[in-house]
Design a protein around this motif. Structure first.
Motif: not given
Length: 364
Positions: A263-272, A299-304, A314-319
């Motif tokens: 139900g979020g705007a999109f799922s994200a995997r962020y690298f460090m 990002a806009r293409a996913f979120a509208g 914003i969804e991420h690996p832990l929630g």
């Protein structure tokens, strides 16, 4: 003979990160000496940081240095240092929004900022980027409280809420919201958005790199071919953003986006940038949320269509991480606020090798 010296510090959790907090006056002004002390304190050069207080992971190998303000309108200065675990390298190019969550409480506890009666607003000058961030810290009775009912994904239990507002975050390192001059760039046949809002980011669709964007960080970290391709894209994105060679820098940060699952705007995997974050960096969330308000971005293409004021998940690996987009700032980018928590873990002194001892031994 090499001597040890002791330096006062406080170990704190800020958001989903952890590290020692130092008062600027307790560290040398010389950058090389300061960095040598941080490397010794954290135990860098060993994958477990066994000879220091680092946690053997990028999220627990972070340092905050806090002191009197050097910018008008600020209450304190905050310099963030990412201390490399395996290599003896200190990188002060980025900000860290999770560690930022503990700066206000630390400043109040150490007397750098006087507490108000109920909630204390601390205006923090992030020295890394030159930007101002407001932190609202609960201080009933004139003292910081850490216990409360706020909960953030990636941290067990509940704690007192700390609200962070990023003011005029655009151009944190480059001076431009879109450093390349375009909302989308084509690199090696892949569409990416290079944006600089709180943190320089390279945003890319996960599917364009053969990923779902829902993988666990460990699976992404084990795919060496994928990581190499991601790094190749990052190096070129960095060059186009105005950084001649980002091979030894942690910016820009790559982010994979995929459709949301919950139900979020999109799922994200962020690298460090060479390993996947177990959750999501706050500065990364600010950049992603800002990108959602700009037409044509990945990002806009996913979120509208997103117009402030609005809330974004914003969804991420832990929630998930909730961000609030408020009225537009100076460059038509929103003011982004996030809810974090922090905890004071212990205080005392850390023993480090005296960096001046090497110089004395060479002279003698």
């Amino acid at each position: 003979m090499r001597q040890q010296i002791k330096i006062p510090c406080t170990l704190m959790r800020g958001g989903t990160s952890r590290g020692p907090f130092f008062r600027a006056s307790d560290l040398p002004q010389d950058r090389d000496e300061r960095d040598a002390i941080l490397l010794s304190a954290m135990g860098s050069g060993h994958e477990l940081q066994i000879d220091g207080i680092g946690g053997g992971h990028p999220l627990t190998s972070k340092v905050a240095i806090v002191g009197p303000p050097t910018k008008a309108g600020a209450d304190v200065d905050y310099l963030f240092a990412q201390v490399n675990v395996r290599d003896r390298v200190v990188d002060t190019s980025p900000n860290c929004g999770n560690m930022l969550a503990a700066v206000g409480p630390f400043a109040i506890d150490t007397g750098l900022v006087r507490a108000a009666s109920d909630v204390t607003q601390v205006r923090i000058h992030n020295v890394n980027t030159g930007k101002l961030i407001e932190a609202c810290v609960e201080t009933p009775g004139g003292e910081v409280i850490y216990d409360g009912d706020a909960r953030i994904d990636g941290v067990p239990g509940r704690a007192a809420p700390i609200r962070l507002r990023f003011l005029n975050a655009a151009g944190a390192k480059t001076g431009k919201l879109f450093p390349t001059g375009a909302v989308v760039d084509m690199i090696d046949g892949i569409e990416v958005t290079c944006i600089d809002a709180a943190m320089p980011l390279m945003i890319v669709r996960a599917r364009d790199l053969g990923k779902t964007g829902w993988e666990q960080p460990s699976a992404l970290n084990e795919d060496r071919a994928f990581l190499q391709r991601l790094e190749t894209l990052r190096l070129e994105a960095g060059r186009r953003m105005g950084f001649p060679n980002v091979a030894e820098l942690v910016i820009p940060k790559p982010v994979l986006l995929a459709p949301a699952q919950n139900g979020g705007a999109f799922s994200a995997r962020y690298f460090m940038p060479h390993s996947c974050h177990t959750a999501l960096a706050i500065t990364g969330a600010v950049g992603l949320a800002t990108a959602c308000t700009q037409s044509g971005t990945v990002a806009r293409a996913f979120a509208g269509e997103v117009r402030s004021p609005a809330s974004l998940s914003i969804e991420h690996p832990l929630g998930s991480l909730e961000v609030r987009l408020e009225a537009a700032g100076e460059q038509n980018e929103p003011v982004v606020s996030v809810l974090r928590t922090a905890r004071r873990l212990f205080e005392g002194a850390v023993y480090v090798r005296d960096p001046r001892a090497d110089v004395r031994s060479q002279i003698s």
